[in-house]
Each structure stands twice: as structure tokens, then as C-alpha cells.
Write a protein that holds these residues in place. Sequence first.
Motif, PDB file in Angstrom:
ATOM      1  N   ARG A 143      -6.423   3.516  -4.347  1.00 28.75           N
ATOM      2  CA  ARG A 143      -7.672   3.317  -4.010  1.00 28.75           C
ATOM      3  C   ARG A 143      -7.756   2.711  -2.549  1.00 28.75           C
ATOM      4  O   ARG A 143      -8.313   3.128  -1.670  1.00 28.75           O
ATOM      5  CB  ARG A 143      -8.547   2.558  -4.814  1.00 28.75           C
ATOM      6  N   ALA A 144      -7.012   1.894  -2.274  1.00 29.23           N
ATOM      7  CA  ALA A 144      -6.845   1.188  -0.801  1.00 29.23           C
ATOM      8  C   ALA A 144      -6.361   2.115   0.009  1.00 29.23           C
ATOM      9  O   ALA A 144      -6.715   2.280   1.282  1.00 29.23           O
ATOM     10  CB  ALA A 144      -6.150  -0.265  -0.994  1.00 29.23           C
TER      11      ALA A 144
ATOM     12  N   VAL B 178      -9.199   4.743   0.828  1.00 29.56           N
ATOM     13  CA  VAL B 178     -10.142   4.244   1.757  1.00 29.56           C
ATOM     14  C   VAL B 178      -9.780   4.341   3.044  1.00 29.56           C
ATOM     15  O   VAL B 178     -10.451   4.886   4.041  1.00 29.56           O
ATOM     16  CB  VAL B 178     -10.770   2.847   1.327  1.00 29.56           C
TER      17      VAL B 178
ATOM     18  N   LYS C  71       0.686  -1.029  -0.027  1.00 34.66           N
ATOM     19  CA  LYS C  71       0.134   0.005  -0.125  1.00 34.66           C
ATOM     20  C   LYS C  71       0.867   1.308   0.084  1.00 34.66           C
ATOM     21  O   LYS C  71       0.444   2.416  -0.134  1.00 34.66           O
ATOM     22  CB  LYS C  71      -0.811  -0.310   1.035  1.00 34.66           C
TER      23      LYS C  71
ATOM     24  N   ARG D  66     -11.155   6.588   6.183  1.00 39.16           N
ATOM     25  CA  ARG D  66     -11.719   6.109   7.297  1.00 39.16           C
ATOM     26  C   ARG D  66     -11.028   6.606   8.607  1.00 39.16           C
ATOM     27  O   ARG D  66     -11.767   6.768   9.614  1.00 39.16           O
ATOM     28  CB  ARG D  66     -11.412   4.654   7.248  1.00 39.16           C
TER      29      ARG D  66
ATOM     30  N   ARG E 244     -18.186  -2.140  -3.731  1.00 41.12           N
ATOM     31  CA  ARG E 244     -17.983  -1.729  -2.079  1.00 41.12           C
ATOM     32  C   ARG E 244     -19.425  -2.352  -1.389  1.00 41.12           C
ATOM     33  O   ARG E 244     -19.297  -2.683  -0.093  1.00 41.12           O
ATOM     34  CB  ARG E 244     -18.121  -0.306  -1.949  1.00 41.12           C
TER      35      ARG E 244
ATOM     36  N   ASP F 257     -12.985  -6.087   8.076  1.00 39.30           N
ATOM     37  CA  ASP F 257     -11.826  -5.875   9.396  1.00 39.30           C
ATOM     38  C   ASP F 257     -12.492  -5.340  10.585  1.00 39.30           C
ATOM     39  O   ASP F 257     -11.993  -4.637  11.388  1.00 39.30           O
ATOM     40  CB  ASP F 257     -10.889  -5.181   8.874  1.00 39.30           C
TER      41      ASP F 257
ATOM     42  N   LEU G 117     -15.475  -4.149   3.565  1.00 38.32           N
ATOM     43  CA  LEU G 117     -14.819  -3.009   4.007  1.00 38.32           C
ATOM     44  C   LEU G 117     -13.411  -2.780   3.604  1.00 38.32           C
ATOM     45  O   LEU G 117     -13.132  -1.706   3.427  1.00 38.32           O
ATOM     46  CB  LEU G 117     -14.930  -2.895   5.727  1.00 38.32           C
ATOM     47  N   ARG G 118     -12.807  -4.217   3.485  1.00 39.34           N
ATOM     48  CA  ARG G 118     -11.476  -3.917   3.018  1.00 39.34           C
ATOM     49  C   ARG G 118     -11.420  -4.478   1.565  1.00 39.34           C
ATOM     50  O   ARG G 118     -10.234  -5.156   1.072  1.00 39.34           O
ATOM     51  CB  ARG G 118     -10.358  -4.805   3.890  1.00 39.34           C
TER      52      ARG G 118
ATOM     53  N   ASN H  96      -4.853   0.382  -7.905  1.00 42.41           N
ATOM     54  CA  ASN H  96      -5.327  -0.379  -6.774  1.00 42.41           C
ATOM     55  C   ASN H  96      -4.987   0.059  -5.528  1.00 42.41           C
ATOM     56  O   ASN H  96      -5.537   0.035  -4.357  1.00 42.41           O
ATOM     57  CB  ASN H  96      -5.025  -2.023  -6.945  1.00 42.41           C
TER      58      ASN H  96
ATOM     59  N   GLU I 226     -10.716  -3.107  -1.342  1.00 42.58           N
ATOM     60  CA  GLU I 226      -9.743  -2.455  -1.913  1.00 42.58           C
ATOM     61  C   GLU I 226      -8.355  -3.037  -1.467  1.00 42.58           C
ATOM     62  O   GLU I 226      -7.465  -3.252  -2.579  1.00 42.58           O
ATOM     63  CB  GLU I 226      -9.566  -0.892  -1.811  1.00 42.58           C
ATOM     64  N   ASP I 227      -8.180  -3.497  -0.411  1.00 42.12           N
ATOM     65  CA  ASP I 227      -6.908  -4.366  -0.145  1.00 42.12           C
ATOM     66  C   ASP I 227      -6.999  -5.596  -0.655  1.00 42.12           C
ATOM     67  O   ASP I 227      -6.050  -5.911  -1.118  1.00 42.12           O
ATOM     68  CB  ASP I 227      -6.933  -4.463   1.518  1.00 42.12           C
TER      69      ASP I 227
END
Lengths: 269, 461
Positions: free
Chosen positions: A247-248, A251, A215, A255, B415, B361, B392-393, A244, B395-396
Motif C-alpha cells: 500500500r505504501a 500511494v 518499501k 502520486r 487517509r 511530507d 500523506l505518508r 503494508n 502508509e509509510d
Amino acid sequence: MGSGGEVLGALTDGPALRICHLYPDLLNLYGDRGNIMVLTQRARWRGLPVAVTSVGLGEPLDPAGADFFFIGGGEDRQQRIAADDLCRRKRGPLQDAVADGAVVLAVCGGYQLVGRYYRPAEGEDLPGVGLLDLWTEHPGPAARRLIGNLVIEVEGMDAPLIGFENHGGRTRLGPGARPLGRVRTGFGNNGEDGWEGATDRRVYGTYLHGPLLPKNPAFADRLIAEAVSRRHPGFTLAPLSDGNAARAREVMLARLGTPAGKSARARVE
Amino acid sequence: MRLSTAIALGKATATLSRRLHRGGGTTMPGRVARAVEPRVLPLLSRRLRYGSVIVAGTNGKTTTARLLAHIMEALGRVPVHNRAGANLAAGIASALVEHADLFGRPSGDVGIFEVDEATVPRVVPHLAPRVMIFTNLFRDQLDRYGEIDHIAGLWRATGEALRPDGVVVANGDDPLVYDAVRGLPGRLVTFGIEDERHALPAIEHTAEARYCYRCGTPYAYAWTYFGHMGRYRCPTCGTGRPPIDLAARDIVLAGADGASFTLAPSGGGQTARITTVLPGLYNVYNVLAASAAALEMGAPIDRVAEALASFAPAFGRAERVVAGGAELRLLLSKNPAGFNEVLRTVLSGGPLPAVLIAINDNIADGRDVSWLWDVEFEMLAGRVAHVVVTGLRAEDMALRLRYAGLAEGAIEVQRDYEPALRAALARAAGRPLFVLPTYTAMLALREVLQRWGAVGRFWEH
């Protein structure tokens, strides 16, 4: 995704990026092998020849055999086994490699072992290999672990580093090491002084896992460029599309209520 | 008197929380009852005629407990068991309160409780179980539990609480489990797989026990089945796989449709051919664990086999659901070892048009998703045309798949759960859709399926 990689490969004997993974089957706690996957994939995507070797317990370490050394994290018991072997067999070769410009990335338990010593919750101190001027002490079995999402700002980088931390030990830096970054969210080295990680020469230690590199592609590329430039001065990396990862990152930063770094935003568009 | 008040208030809480749709009241009634009468666990559990069985371990708790309950029911016994996931002390107390009248008389006669790994020492002394089952020990939610060694230490420390006539049923193929339970009082009964045709070509990355827990020497593995389950021995101190008391032999895996094997007690006793709809080697272990406990509880082996043949999976664990004209198979995937086994099972039938992966998560899932990098998602590359990711994850997960070698166009991030299900179903094009969720993602997906009229509420199971 072409780059100067092919040209560079042709100029060298063998791989341009040589990675050595220390104790892959012993220190592998928090998806640490993801860091190796990212290093190798990012090299491959650019056509850069890459080789990964691993060195385990009792095996010799050749300081000239790799440009990038990686040490992951382990539980106390595994860490103790590794510490003993590191100090007895690998301390000298690792110091030689660093003196010669090699990159070392040490995460969590590995981070603790590249310092002066680690004092665990119970039992005797574990000696460190002294690549970084720092020491770590666990305040005891009753002390709370420092667990959660971790975001730090690193000098010279547009975007913060994002990951997760989970450690009982509290790390403090001596005058010979600089912090890797300043904590924006999370605990960092000790939950008190606001610093996270440590660096000196091309040695990087951090509590960031998640793992760290997927990441944080800009940081991954910085380490790759440093490692390759050890034998190829002036080397630069062609950019990759990291949609990718961006975006991760977005997010998670949203949060945590942390604004995305400007470069992260730019990449998304 | 205090017990009656505790039961009454607990029951009232259950009714209320169900009315308020607060998740079916799987833990609050127990919490309320324990606040009134802290000894509610021992007072109610000791009245169970056939005693209690607890099930602990990283993977397979819910399925093993349900398998055992099913066998007990087939024998005419009436199990009292806690709901999936409600495996802390309050969840167990809730089950006991719900199945007792106001005088504390139980409506069931045997307790079957799955217990959270870390909660074992807090629960065992209160329940004085007749049988304790230890399934396996893998890294799981390290942010919540601390380290594996810590869990093994907690299990070791439960020794004094076990009844002297108690039985420890343990996975003999797992060096971590065996090391944790071998010193416990009570009789040890081991189960394991004896079929090297199903061994893996190389030890997996998810193996936890590569080094002897006694002396630190690397174990010599003759072979492994998955993770660190297998035939191991320390070349230095001689610690190794114990003799297996109940083995699975001649295993036939029928892909995602189930498995069959011969259940063989050591010493040449009567064997039985087992057939189950539960797929994969990991479920062979679950069936073995439940069978071993059932035999210890006095079940004849042929009745065990008969009961297992009619078992339907627990919710979200190899559960089959028909929705939107297509068949969905929900396979809970909450940690690397379990996930690898699920992936192998899912792919065993050949290439697939689509798979849905849902990663959350939340605390129950583990807040740290770094474990995704310990899963061999590389298996999917070239074998699944399209992967929809949600949660929730999400994208990971997408990032992980990218590094696993899937093309950017083969990964779709949705999502929200409902669009994710719709997208994956459309891609599945009539083939069964495999849905691989973490725990809370599974609950969320089931809510969508329930809105579609496909499944019942989870506490109705």
C-alpha cells in the motif's frame, strides 16, 4: 509464516543469516538502520536464525564472519573518518568476503565509498575500497544537490524500487560495474545518464534511501536469499504477506504518476 | 517615506490575506514591505527599546520564544514576536510591520523572534540582537537544510553580526551547539541539566554527536538525557561540556502533566523552584533557555518562576483541547529526537488504549520521511493497544509500525484527518487521546478541531 527456515537453522552451526553493519554510529544519516531492521525482521518472521554484528572504527573485519555487509550514508565529515578507516583496515577483508560470495549493500555515502574515490565539494579526495568500478565527484558547494523521490526499474524484477535520494556527488560507472537500474523518476547516479546505482557480483550500491528495504520487500528478499545461499546453495525463501509495504508503494507510485508494477498490484489483491 | 509606504502596504496585505483566509497573513505582509523597503528589518527593530532576542535551533524554538514572551509580559514589557512557523525573514518582518504605526514607531518594546536554523545568518545582521538563544541541533528535514555540519557552520559565521555587548545563550549539554557558538563574540551563557537520575541507560540512536568535532575521537559520555544532550568529553583533545551557568536540578517529571525543577544559577546565586505544565525533559530545556534569556534581560529570578507557573502551551505543543467530549493532547513530533521524547512522555503514565500519529511530507515537514526509521517506535509495541495513522505518508508510518513489532490488527490507516480523529477518539474510550503530528499535519488536524468548535484559528494565538 512458516518456511524452510527452521529446517535450515537445524542444519547449520549458528545463524543462517549473518549481517555485519559497518559503522552504525557513524554512517547512519537517512534512517539507514531501517534496512537492518527489515533484514532481521524478515528473517525472524520466517523462523530463520539471524545475527547482527557491528564493526566500527579501528575494529577488525572478519571476511568469513558474515554473509551480508551493510554500509550506510553519512555527512562529509563522518564520511571522511569512515573512508580513512575503511581503506586502512577493511579493504582487504571486504574484497575477500566479496570474492567468497558475500553480499554487500552500500547506500548513499557508503555507495560512494565502495567505488574508486569520492571527490567532495571541498578538501582532498576520499579513497574508496574499490568493490565497484565507479567514481564520484561533487561539482562544488554551489552545485545543487540531487534531492527527491526516486523510482528505478531493475532488470529481472517485476516491481520498481522506490525511495528518496539526497546527494551532492555525481557518480559515473566504469566498465567493471553495471547500473543497478534505470531511473523512472528522480536523478539517479548523476542526473544525466539516466542510470541509478551499480552492481557487480553480489555488491549493490545505490542512492536509494527512505530507507531502501522496507518499501522494496522483493529486493530485500533477493538480497537475503543471496546471502543465505552463500553457505546454503539452492536456498529459497518462503513468501511473506507484505500488505503494508504494497500500500505504501501504491500511494507513492500513484502520486508520482508511475503505474504500479504488476507484482505490487497482485499482492494487494 | 519609503518606510511608511512599506508599512502601509504590508498592513494592507495582512488585512487582505486575512479576509481571503489565506492563513492569517503571517509572511506576505513582510514580503511586500521588504520589497518596498529592503531595510525594514533594521529600521523597525532598532526602535525596540529593550532590543531583540532571537531563538534558533532544531527543537523547542516556538515554545522557548513563547515562554520568554510570557515572562516579558509578566514584567510589563510588550513583546513583538513572529508567529509559530513564520520564522524566515518575511515572517519576522511581518511581525514588525504589524506592530508598528505608519511612522515606524513600534507598539511593543522588545522583539522575540524564532528564526529558522538556516536563516540565522540572513537575519541576525539586520536585527543586531541583544540575546541569541541556541536550543539544540538535530537532524531535521535534511532534504531542505543540507547537513547538520552546514547549519553549525552558518551559526559560526554569524559572529561579526552580533553586537559586542550581545549575549549568546546556548545549550551546554549539546556538543554541536557548543562547538558552533563557542567562538562567537559576546558573552556566552550556558544552560544545562544537572540531574543524572534522569539520564538514559544508553546513548540513543538519534544522538548526532558521537565523535569530537575537533579531532574525530569518539566522545566519552558520562551520561545522556536524550539524543546527544548530556555530559560529554573528548578523551583525546579534552573538548567537553562547558561549565553550566544556569542549571536545572532536582527535576520531577509528572508524566504528560508537566514538570518541576530547581532553577539554579552557578556561583551560588538565588535559586527558584519552577513548575510548568510543559511535560518531559525536552521542555525542561526549553524552560531553561527562556529563563536564561529572561535573566539576561534583567528579570528577577522569582518573577521568572512566577511567570512560568502561569504559562499555557503554544498551539500544537503539549496543547490540550476538549473535543467530542474527550480531551486531546497535541504534541508536535517533527524529528526523531523530539519524537522519542514525546513517546517517552506519552507512555510515562502507563499503557494506552489509543494514539493518533499523523505524518505529512510537505516542504515544511521535510519531504523525506526516512527519519521515521530513526524513531524508537518499538516503545509502542505492547504498550498501546491501537494506533491510528493518517496524513500523506500514513502508509509509510503503518509500515514502520509493522516492523516496530505492532500487530497488523493494531494499526489502522485513515487517509483523511477527520475520520482518523473520530476513529482514534472512539478507541481512546474516555482516556485523553495523544495526537502526534508533523507540522502541516498538526495544522490540518487543528482545522478539523476548529470545525468541531474546539480551537481558534491559529493566527489568533
